[in-house]
Design an enzyme around this catalytic site. Structure first.
Site, PDB file in Angstrom:
ATOM      1  N   LYS A 248      49.098  28.323  65.060  1.00 47.19           N
ATOM      2  CA  LYS A 248      48.583  26.936  64.342  1.00 47.19           C
ATOM      3  C   LYS A 248      47.899  27.358  63.083  1.00 47.19           C
ATOM      4  O   LYS A 248      47.325  28.259  62.632  1.00 47.19           O
ATOM      5  CB  LYS A 248      47.434  26.421  65.353  1.00 47.19           C
ATOM      6  CG  LYS A 248      47.298  25.156  65.360  1.00 47.19           C
ATOM      7  CD  LYS A 248      46.217  24.565  66.303  1.00 47.19           C
ATOM      8  CE  LYS A 248      44.868  25.061  66.081  1.00 47.19           C
ATOM      9  NZ  LYS A 248      43.752  24.684  66.744  1.00 47.19           N
TER      10      LYS A 248
ATOM     11  N   LYS B  94      41.709  26.647  60.178  1.00 45.14           N
ATOM     12  CA  LYS B  94      40.409  26.944  59.136  1.00 45.14           C
ATOM     13  C   LYS B  94      39.945  28.244  59.190  1.00 45.14           C
ATOM     14  O   LYS B  94      39.300  28.934  58.263  1.00 45.14           O
ATOM     15  CB  LYS B  94      39.193  25.954  59.772  1.00 45.14           C
ATOM     16  CG  LYS B  94      39.285  24.684  59.566  1.00 45.14           C
ATOM     17  CD  LYS B  94      38.141  24.051  60.532  1.00 45.14           C
ATOM     18  CE  LYS B  94      38.154  22.508  60.122  1.00 45.14           C
ATOM     19  NZ  LYS B  94      37.207  21.876  60.805  1.00 45.14           N
TER      20      LYS B  94
ATOM     21  N   LYS C  65      39.179  30.569  71.887  1.00 44.75           N
ATOM     22  CA  LYS C  65      37.976  30.649  71.067  1.00 44.75           C
ATOM     23  C   LYS C  65      37.126  32.016  71.625  1.00 44.75           C
ATOM     24  O   LYS C  65      36.411  32.886  70.771  1.00 44.75           O
ATOM     25  CB  LYS C  65      37.251  29.538  70.848  1.00 44.75           C
ATOM     26  CG  LYS C  65      37.946  28.549  69.984  1.00 44.75           C
ATOM     27  CD  LYS C  65      37.111  27.558  69.410  1.00 44.75           C
ATOM     28  CE  LYS C  65      38.036  26.676  68.572  1.00 44.75           C
ATOM     29  NZ  LYS C  65      37.093  25.351  68.013  1.00 44.75           N
TER      30      LYS C  65
END
Ligand code: AMP
Ligand code: TRP
Length: 333
Positions: free
Chosen positions: A198, A201, A114
């Site tokens: 993956k 969102k 991230k």
């Protein structure tokens, strides 16, 4: 043994099929078993580890509650609450941050992903995020934590933190060391556009995921456009393992129908993707369209959603403030 279940979902919008099959579907099954005490938390403090627009955040918090209910969690049976309304979470996170070691956090792969290349610019919150997650879980003496595969490492850290606290203060078994509940198969749903990434969102392409608010036409269109490969569907698991997109789509189909991967391979082996995609769209629409309509309906009833959070807050506060008080005594405050 009665299970104490705790899990959290970030109110960051775009809840998708990966969230459903990896986590929320499991929440519903656990909620339906009378032997379990379940707590499901909308983790808004975790959400702000990356920048959020206040108005969107407020809407996403309610929509997360609506999604829980639309998927089948019963607010009369399970506690549903908003993390920021129960101050014990932030307080316990501080206490536990004095137990957790830098070396442990430095190994967290989600932070590395991230934070990206420029780690200096990541928030401190993003780095210490797993400590807050440990506080969430440990305040409720959770025995089992249902999550998707991507949270496995954070749960291992939570177990280490609990054990170190118990050792450091010689309070055997005070913090309960929780077990992860991760689906054996299909615990990682991948992007519809890239079977090695993956489903997420935050993917810029909306075509990469099926959102739980997508309607029938959108779902059919996304499956039509989902990436495949030129071969017909495989005959064996071995062959499937080398074909990420086929594996993901067959995995989604299996998870929705409660078939094993082998059963799905047998059903479609040698057939072409267009035939399989038609069937996949059909089972997806059957499941998601109902959820999507229910979310939209619930979203218009803000009062109802806020009341659920308020009821949950009271119950969560009772449990967690008691545990926090004990922590204070043990620490010597
Ligand atoms: P988040 O939206 O990051 O708060 O995730 C909520 C839950 O969904 C967590 O238990 C995640 O592990 C799970 N989850 C998120 N994305 C996926 C995915 N692509 N496949 C399976 N589980 C997922
Ligand atoms: N970190 C989890 C995620 O991103 C969300 C979460 C926060 C959580 N606190 C938790 C999950 C406690 C399980 C238990 O998906």
């Amino acid at each position: 043994m009665n299970k104490k279940i705790f899990s959290g979902v970030q109110p960051t919008g775009n809840l998708h099929l990966g969230n459903y099959l990896g986590a929320i579907k499991n929440f519903v099954e656990l909620n339906n078993d009378d032997k379990n005490d379940c707590v499901f938390c909308v983790v808004d403090l975790h959400a702000i580890t990356v920048k959020q627009d206040p108005k969107e955040l407020r809407d996403n918090i309610r929509e997360t509650v609506a999604t829980f209910i639309a998927c089948g969690i019963n607010p009369e049976k399970s506690i549903i609450f908003k993390q920021s309304t129960v101050s014990a979470h932030s307080e316990a996170a501080w206490l536990l941050s004095c137990v957790a070691r830098m070396g442990w956090l430095n190994r967290m792969t989600q932070f590395k992903e991230k934070a990206g290349k420029d780690k200096e610019k990541a928030s401190i919150g993003l780095y210490s995020y797993p400590i807050l997650m440990a506080a969430d879980i440990l305040l409720y003496d959770a025995t089992h934590v249902p999550v998707g595969e991507d949270q496995k490492q954070h749960l291992e850290l939570c177990r280490d933190i609990a054990q170190k606290f118990n050792n450091d203060y010689a309070v055997d078994d005070f913090l309960k060391v929780p077990e992860p509940l991760i689906q054996k198969e299909f615990s990682r749903i991948m992007s519809l556009k890239d079977g090695t990434k993956k489903m997420s969102k935050s993917d810029l392409s909306d075509l990469s995921r099926v959102n739980l608010t997508d309607d029938k036409d959108l779902i059919i269109n996304k499956i039509k456009k989902a990436k495949t490969d030129p071969l017909p569907l495989p005959n064996s698991l071995n062959e499937l393992n080398a074909r990420p997109e086929a594996k993901n789509l067959l995995g989604i189909y299996s998870s929705l129908t409660n078939f094993t991967l082998e059963q799905s391979i047998n059903e479609f082996s040698g057939k072409n993707f267009s035939e399989f995609k038609e069937k996949l769209s059909q089972v997806l629409v059957e499941k998601i369209d109902k959820i999507s309509n229910e979310i939209k309906k619930l979203n218009t009833d803000k009062k109802y959603l806020d009341q659920i959070l308020l009821d949950g807050q009271k119950k969560a506060n009772d449990i967690s403030s008691y545990k926090l008080k004990k922590m204070h005594e043990i620490i010597g405050f």
